[in-house]
Design a protein around this motif. Structure first.
Motif, PDB file in Angstrom:
ATOM      1  N   LEU A   1      14.586   1.862 -17.109  1.00  0.00           N
ATOM      2  CA  LEU A   1      14.940   0.596 -16.589  1.00  0.00           C
ATOM      3  C   LEU A   1      14.259  -0.377 -16.221  1.00  0.00           C
ATOM      4  O   LEU A   1      14.463  -1.682 -16.624  1.00  0.00           O
ATOM      5  CB  LEU A   1      15.821   1.111 -15.286  1.00  0.00           C
ATOM      6  N   MET A   2      12.987  -0.156 -15.401  1.00  0.00           N
ATOM      7  CA  MET A   2      12.314  -0.930 -14.761  1.00  0.00           C
ATOM      8  C   MET A   2      12.010  -2.261 -15.559  1.00  0.00           C
ATOM      9  O   MET A   2      11.995  -3.378 -14.949  1.00  0.00           O
ATOM     10  CB  MET A   2      11.080  -0.523 -14.035  1.00  0.00           C
ATOM     11  N   SER A   3      11.270  -2.301 -16.927  1.00  0.00           N
ATOM     12  CA  SER A   3      10.782  -3.155 -17.566  1.00  0.00           C
ATOM     13  C   SER A   3      11.887  -4.114 -18.419  1.00  0.00           C
ATOM     14  O   SER A   3      11.395  -4.970 -19.153  1.00  0.00           O
ATOM     15  CB  SER A   3       9.689  -2.855 -18.487  1.00  0.00           C
ATOM     16  N   SER A   4      12.964  -3.850 -17.983  1.00  0.00           N
ATOM     17  CA  SER A   4      14.095  -4.592 -18.887  1.00  0.00           C
ATOM     18  C   SER A   4      14.974  -5.355 -17.919  1.00  0.00           C
ATOM     19  O   SER A   4      14.701  -5.305 -16.754  1.00  0.00           O
ATOM     20  CB  SER A   4      15.179  -3.460 -19.366  1.00  0.00           C
TER      21      SER A   4
ATOM     22  N   ARG B   1       6.168  -2.753 -16.776  1.00  0.00           N
ATOM     23  CA  ARG B   1       6.216  -3.881 -15.762  1.00  0.00           C
ATOM     24  C   ARG B   1       7.521  -4.636 -15.573  1.00  0.00           C
ATOM     25  O   ARG B   1       8.131  -4.896 -16.786  1.00  0.00           O
ATOM     26  CB  ARG B   1       5.109  -4.803 -16.153  1.00  0.00           C
ATOM     27  N   PRO B   2       7.953  -5.036 -14.290  1.00  0.00           N
ATOM     28  CA  PRO B   2       8.985  -5.718 -14.421  1.00  0.00           C
ATOM     29  C   PRO B   2       9.133  -7.100 -14.812  1.00  0.00           C
ATOM     30  O   PRO B   2       8.020  -7.665 -15.224  1.00  0.00           O
ATOM     31  CB  PRO B   2       9.422  -5.641 -12.642  1.00  0.00           C
ATOM     32  N   GLN B   3      10.375  -7.578 -15.236  1.00  0.00           N
ATOM     33  CA  GLN B   3      10.454  -8.900 -15.756  1.00  0.00           C
ATOM     34  C   GLN B   3      10.179  -9.963 -14.960  1.00  0.00           C
ATOM     35  O   GLN B   3      10.342  -9.614 -13.801  1.00  0.00           O
ATOM     36  CB  GLN B   3      11.894  -9.067 -16.344  1.00  0.00           C
ATOM     37  N   PRO B   4       9.429 -10.784 -15.302  1.00  0.00           N
ATOM     38  CA  PRO B   4       8.978 -11.927 -14.387  1.00  0.00           C
ATOM     39  C   PRO B   4      10.122 -12.943 -14.340  1.00  0.00           C
ATOM     40  O   PRO B   4      10.156 -13.958 -15.388  1.00  0.00           O
ATOM     41  CB  PRO B   4       7.710 -12.642 -15.060  1.00  0.00           C
TER      42      PRO B   4
ATOM     43  N   GLU C   1       2.079   3.071  -8.521  1.00  0.00           N
ATOM     44  CA  GLU C   1       2.325   2.164  -7.269  1.00  0.00           C
ATOM     45  C   GLU C   1       3.086   0.905  -7.636  1.00  0.00           C
ATOM     46  O   GLU C   1       4.087   0.630  -6.691  1.00  0.00           O
ATOM     47  CB  GLU C   1       0.831   1.640  -6.839  1.00  0.00           C
ATOM     48  N   GLU C   2       3.113   0.389  -8.762  1.00  0.00           N
ATOM     49  CA  GLU C   2       4.090  -0.846  -8.948  1.00  0.00           C
ATOM     50  C   GLU C   2       5.225  -0.545  -8.944  1.00  0.00           C
ATOM     51  O   GLU C   2       5.995  -1.350  -8.548  1.00  0.00           O
ATOM     52  CB  GLU C   2       3.254  -1.544 -10.305  1.00  0.00           C
ATOM     53  N   ALA C   3       5.579   0.586 -10.100  1.00  0.00           N
ATOM     54  CA  ALA C   3       7.118   1.177 -10.036  1.00  0.00           C
ATOM     55  C   ALA C   3       7.515   1.495  -8.810  1.00  0.00           C
ATOM     56  O   ALA C   3       8.783   1.087  -8.520  1.00  0.00           O
ATOM     57  CB  ALA C   3       6.890   2.246 -10.962  1.00  0.00           C
TER      58      ALA C   3
ATOM     59  N   MET D   1       0.763  -1.160   0.065  1.00  0.00           N
ATOM     60  CA  MET D   1      -0.255  -0.012   0.022  1.00  0.00           C
ATOM     61  C   MET D   1       1.039   1.127  -0.065  1.00  0.00           C
ATOM     62  O   MET D   1       1.754   1.403   0.795  1.00  0.00           O
ATOM     63  CB  MET D   1      -0.747  -0.126   1.269  1.00  0.00           C
ATOM     64  N   THR D   2       0.835   1.964  -0.951  1.00  0.00           N
ATOM     65  CA  THR D   2       1.590   3.403  -0.975  1.00  0.00           C
ATOM     66  C   THR D   2       0.876   4.400  -0.464  1.00  0.00           C
ATOM     67  O   THR D   2      -0.372   4.300  -0.390  1.00  0.00           O
ATOM     68  CB  THR D   2       1.740   3.584  -2.526  1.00  0.00           C
ATOM     69  N   SER D   3       1.434   5.603  -0.165  1.00  0.00           N
ATOM     70  CA  SER D   3       0.839   6.806   0.294  1.00  0.00           C
ATOM     71  C   SER D   3       1.666   8.186  -0.325  1.00  0.00           C
ATOM     72  O   SER D   3       2.694   7.880  -0.669  1.00  0.00           O
ATOM     73  CB  SER D   3       0.902   6.829   1.745  1.00  0.00           C
ATOM     74  N   VAL D   4       0.827   9.245  -0.429  1.00  0.00           N
ATOM     75  CA  VAL D   4       1.554  10.343  -0.744  1.00  0.00           C
ATOM     76  C   VAL D   4       1.972  11.097   0.526  1.00  0.00           C
ATOM     77  O   VAL D   4       1.224  11.259   1.214  1.00  0.00           O
ATOM     78  CB  VAL D   4       0.638  10.808  -1.559  1.00  0.00           C
ATOM     79  N   PHE D   5       3.351  11.217   0.611  1.00  0.00           N
ATOM     80  CA  PHE D   5       3.681  11.806   1.836  1.00  0.00           C
ATOM     81  C   PHE D   5       3.205  13.380   1.839  1.00  0.00           C
ATOM     82  O   PHE D   5       2.870  13.972   0.986  1.00  0.00           O
ATOM     83  CB  PHE D   5       5.340  11.964   1.746  1.00  0.00           C
ATOM     84  N   PRO D   6       2.799  13.765   3.237  1.00  0.00           N
ATOM     85  CA  PRO D   6       2.155  15.144   3.221  1.00  0.00           C
ATOM     86  C   PRO D   6       3.195  16.099   3.069  1.00  0.00           C
ATOM     87  O   PRO D   6       4.590  15.882   3.231  1.00  0.00           O
ATOM     88  CB  PRO D   6       1.436  14.926   4.642  1.00  0.00           C
ATOM     89  N   ARG D   7       2.499  17.237   2.648  1.00  0.00           N
ATOM     90  CA  ARG D   7       3.408  18.223   2.454  1.00  0.00           C
ATOM     91  C   ARG D   7       3.799  18.950   3.887  1.00  0.00           C
ATOM     92  O   ARG D   7       2.944  19.216   4.674  1.00  0.00           O
ATOM     93  CB  ARG D   7       2.731  19.370   1.746  1.00  0.00           C
ATOM     94  N   ILE D   8       5.101  19.096   4.034  1.00  0.00           N
ATOM     95  CA  ILE D   8       5.813  19.631   5.241  1.00  0.00           C
ATOM     96  C   ILE D   8       6.267  20.950   4.930  1.00  0.00           C
ATOM     97  O   ILE D   8       7.311  20.980   3.802  1.00  0.00           O
ATOM     98  CB  ILE D   8       6.667  18.515   6.069  1.00  0.00           C
ATOM     99  N   PRO D   9       6.428  22.014   5.591  1.00  0.00           N
ATOM    100  CA  PRO D   9       7.231  23.203   5.080  1.00  0.00           C
ATOM    101  C   PRO D   9       8.493  22.710   5.176  1.00  0.00           C
ATOM    102  O   PRO D   9       9.446  22.063   5.738  1.00  0.00           O
ATOM    103  CB  PRO D   9       7.055  24.186   6.498  1.00  0.00           C
ATOM    104  N   VAL D  10       9.365  23.647   4.037  1.00  0.00           N
ATOM    105  CA  VAL D  10      10.710  23.087   3.591  1.00  0.00           C
ATOM    106  C   VAL D  10      11.699  23.600   4.904  1.00  0.00           C
ATOM    107  O   VAL D  10      12.725  23.003   5.066  1.00  0.00           O
ATOM    108  CB  VAL D  10      11.112  23.697   2.630  1.00  0.00           C
ATOM    109  N   THR D  11      11.174  24.428   5.863  1.00  0.00           N
ATOM    110  CA  THR D  11      12.286  24.790   6.938  1.00  0.00           C
ATOM    111  C   THR D  11      12.117  24.006   8.250  1.00  0.00           C
ATOM    112  O   THR D  11      12.547  24.206   9.239  1.00  0.00           O
ATOM    113  CB  THR D  11      11.743  26.155   7.385  1.00  0.00           C
TER     114      THR D  11
END
Length: 863
Positions: free
Chosen positions: A166-169, A394-397, A202-204, A1-11
């Motif tokens: 790169l990923m699919s090779s 998709r990655p090689q099987p 997500e798969e990548a 399960m992936t998630s998008v990291f919440p935005r945090i002030p750069v400082t």
């Protein structure tokens, strides 16, 4: 399960203060996605960054790691940056060094690729820099040396650049295995992948960071417009064929471009790049110094000089291939030209991103078709980009050959514990379902030579010592390191002037057709064959004329499944424009050679009954540009509609006609040449199973032809069984010489698995020698060990990669839901004509192809 990291002030993290100081000194403001990535990195997370090309991905990936190095100075390698191209490594090294030098941060940065000198590589093994930019192959070589745990003992993070490439090779699988090994040495290792064009994020991301970790996915709301301008022919033949345009339009291209504007001119093959470079030199002889040629077979020093010339502005036009596809930062480049269809949405977007290589810049692409029907493809590109569609990778099987090579690599280094390594392998996406039986077979293969090769000591590469698998024979270790890599092709032959100055490499198959005194074009030069010795071709510069240009394998591209979907929709739209009786229902526009549109933009995908189409799409820049292109090829489309039809997206067009050659069946699924190859042979087999006949098959991206005996009753024999998925692979095996195809594929598998040795540098084996070696192995395995995993992999690669059976299965399911429209024609239609030419081109004749085509068209015009 992936998630998008919440935005945090750069400082939020004080460790970022030096980075912010550098950005302030440059007059920059960190972009939101960059700040988000830095904070995620410093929080110990791994993930993937997907933002448009030229938006600052490199600094997003590295600045968090650099901030950590500044805060906690440590000797040794701390950041490993993996890139797929050597050209990229040079550019990335300069980009990373710039802020370090400007701010005096005291961080060392180096590159290690195939272009790096042996002395530099030796020094790096003894004393690693803080940041190392390398390729998957070079990383694997480093892992093959002892003291890996010490060498990578301070490593904090790995960056996988251009992950979509790169990923699919198998190179992606190699990178996945190497990074997995680094994680076993450093359990807290962070991994960040960078991509610009991926449809399955997500798969990548999961493939990059490994299983058991939750990746962060950082996206950006940056907008990069792409302006696509098609360069249209003034007139077209009503019967088009592949290659009929292209080079003939070089004068039109020169008129459309400006030599003062920095431009990359992309072709799909190295041969095409060479020929276009010659054409542009002929057209602009006074500008020869400002026009260059760049592809992967040209010597590295010359490529570096060209790249430097582009950046300085000395070189204005570069004719290139995929060698400049990826993230090389050419900020002076103002526009991109694509010669012929890119066949893939991601590829076109990637190439477009080479121009205006700055955040939120506007990329400008000129598209020049190599045949008239490609104007339909550029319209399909616009449709796909407007909807935000992108291909999945998709990655090689479970490629067993890469795993065999990897395990021997580890055994050459510090050795590996089989049980621990198996657990690590199952943390990769590629080998997550590797069975105990498969793993034991591979261990037995590298230890004992398997069932068939036990009598030969060179195949017993690995021995067990103190519970570890090791390579103790230094000669075996040395030959293994030379062969590390997953790229297999015809044996390259070096080209040198007689004074030993290197020019580049060509394939042995081309050189074998030359004899002493022959003249050919290469790297934009006219060269005369002088001598071939030890797989080195010595040449002299000459002014003698020749039209011979090297050809390289692997040049065929097929339209992607995503593009094929939009192409079918485009054909349906054109059908509505053309009308039932073959008359174009568009307001006439001035027939200018250019048709321009901006993409992506909102696009109403509508059928032929919608009012905007009947009005010609006025008000929609995208559709107005397409209208102009449709008017250009209206003669072709009108003839197609009169002789046959233009199919709707839910229809399968099948045409049948009789000529002196026999009975032709033309089928148009619009699914790409690789799918059509499998489909053509499959249907031929299913026809012949009912009524015996000998067929000839030809294919292109739009359809396939089955040529049978005169009067062959295709329609009477046709049924819904032709779309059946039952016994599909068995039918494919029966319809093709699967054994021959598998044997060819096995050559590459055997090379990657280290079963054949290509030879030492300067004394490489010829392709024929390698072929004999792999053919013998193939025969032995087939006869005595038919369940050999490498044999099974070769057959799987034929079915999955060459024939794309996964797409073929999906295509058959879709075709089964479509209405079949049969058309009896008196002659091949405009859509069928390129298939006829494709077949004629492979025949021997004392009449040129152009003469035959012209004669056929004259005969049909009389009718």
């Amino acid at each position: 399960m992936t998630s998008v990291f919440p935005r945090i002030p750069v400082t939020a993290d004080p460790r970022l203060a030096p980075i912010l100081q550098y950005f302030t000194a440059q007059g920059w403001q960190p972009l939101a996605f960059q700040a988000e990535t830095w904070e995620a990195y410093l929080a110990g997370r791994s993930g993937l960054v997907q933002v448009p090309t030229g938006s600052g991905k490199t600094y997003a990936a590295v600045m968090g790691a650099i901030a950590e190095m500044i805060a906690n100075p440590t000797a040794g390698l701390q950041l490993l940056y993996i890139t797929p191209l050597r050209a990229l490594s040079r550019d990335i090294e300069q980009a990373i060094k710039a802020p370090i030098a400007a701010m005096g941060w005291g961080i060392t940065v180096e590159s290690r690729t195939g272009d790096t000198s042996s002395s530099r590589k030796t020094k790096q093994l003894k004393q690693m820099p803080n940041i190392l930019i390398t390729t998957p192959e070079s990383l694997a070589v480093m892992l093959s040396y002892k003291e890996g745990a010490k060498r990578f003992g301070h490593l904090k993070a790995v960056i996988l650049d251009e992950w979509h490439e790169l990923m699919s090779s198998k190179r992606g699988t190699q990178a996945e295995l190497c990074v997995g090994q680094l994680r076993s040495l450093q359990p807290n290792l962070r991994t960040w992948a960078i991509s610009a064009t991926l449809g399955n994020l997500e798969e990548a991301a999961q493939t990059a960071v490994g299983l058991g970790r939750e990746p962060v996915i950082v996206r950006s709301d940056l907008k990069r417009d792409t302006v696509i301008t098609s360069i249209r022919p003034e007139s077209v033949d009503t019967f088009p064929w592949a290659g009929h345009l292209g080079l003939r339009m070089f004068e039109t291209l020169v008129e459309a471009l400006d030599i003062e504007k920095s431009t990359l001119i992309f072709t799909n093959t190295r041969n095409q790049a060479e020929r276009w470079y010659q054409a542009l030199h002929f057209a602009l002889p006074d500008e020869a110094d400002r026009i260059a040629l760049h592809h992967g077979s040209i010597d590295v020093k010359e490529r570096e000089a060209i790249e430097a010339g582009v950046k300085s502005g000395a070189v204005k036009w570069v004719v290139c291939t995929s060698s400049l596809d990826l993230g090389v930062d050419f900020q002076p480049v103002e526009r991109v030209v694509q010669i012929g269809s890119a066949k893939n949405l991601a590829r076109l977007l990637q190439r477009a991103g080479r121009s205006a290589h700055v955040p939120e810049g506007t990329s400008e692409v000129f598209f020049l078709p190599t045949n008239a029907l490609e104007l339909l493809e550029i319209s399909a590109f616009r449709r796909g980009l407007a909807l935000g569609d992108m291909e999945t990778r998709r990655p090689q099987p479970k490629p067993y050959d890469v795993l065999v090579q990897h395990l021997v690599t580890l055994a050459c280094g510090d050795g590996f514990a089989p049980a621990t390594t198996l657990a690590n392998l199952r943390q990769t996406v590629a080998y997550a379902d590797l069975t105990n039986e498969e793993y034991q077979w591979i261990l037995d293969f590298i230890e004992n030579g398997g069932q068939c090769l036990g009598a030969y000591p060179r195949y017993k590469k690995v021995v067990r010592e103190d519970g570890l698998c090791k390579v103790v024979d230094t000669r075996l270790a040395r030959t293994h390191r030379i062969g590390i890599g997953t790229i297999t092709s015809n044996t390259p032959v070096k080209i040198l002037y007689t004074n030993r100055k290197e020019i580049g490499t060509v394939e042995e198959s081309f050189v074998s057709r030359l004899k002493q005194g022959d003249v050919f074009f290469f790297a934009g030069r006219q060269l005369e064959y002088f001598q071939l010795k030890d797989m080195v071709l010595y040449v002299k510069g000459t002014k003698h004329k020749s039209t011979v240009t090297p050809t390289w394998g692997g040049g065929q591209l097929a339209i992607s499944d995503t593009l094929s979907h939009h192409l079918r929709r485009e054909v349906e739209w054109v059908r509505g424009v053309i009308g039932e009786f073959g008359h174009t229902n568009l307001p006439q526009q001035e027939n200018m050679p250019l048709a321009q549109t901006k993409s992506p933009q909102p696009l109403a995908v509508a059928d032929s009954s919608d009012t905007p189409l009947n009005k010609g799409g006025r008000g929609d820049p995208q559709r107005e540009a397409t209208n102009a292109e449709i008017l250009s090829i209206a003669p072709i489309l009108e003839v197609q509609q009169r002789l046959s039809t233009l199919p709707r997206a839910d229809e399968l067009l099948v045409e049948s006609c009789k000529t002196r050659e026999g009975q032709h069946l033309y089928v148009f699924p619009f699914e790409g040449r690789f799918v059509h190859e499998g489909l053509g042979f499959l249907w031929g087999y299913r026809f012949a199973r009912q009524k015996t006949a000998t067929f000839t098959i030809s294919v292109n991206d739009y359809g396939f032809e089955i040529l049978g005996p005169k009067g062959y009753p295709y329609k009477d024999l046709f049924s819904s069984d032709f779309f059946s998925l039952e016994n599909l692979e068995d039918d494919i095996r029966a319809s093709l010489n699967i054994s021959e195809l598998t044997q060819r594929k096995f050559r590459g598998v055997a090379q990657v698995a280290g079963l054949v040795f290509k030879g030492y540098p300067g004394s490489r084996k010829t392709s024929s020698q390698l072929q004999v070696s792999t053919s013998l192995l193939y025969e032995v395995f087939t006869k005595y060990e038919p369940d050999n995993l490498l044999l099974k992999q070769a057959e799987r690669e034929v079915l999955q990669d060459q024939l794309e059976t996964h797409r073929l299965t999906q295509t058959l399911s879709r075709l089964d839901r479509r209405s079949v429209v049969w058309k009896e024609t008196k002659r091949p239609s405009p859509l069928a004509f390129p298939l006829l030419v494709e077949r004629l081109n492979s025949r021997m004749s004392n009449e040129t192809l152009l003469e035959r085509i012209q004669r056929m068209k004259e005969q049909w015009d009389k009718r």
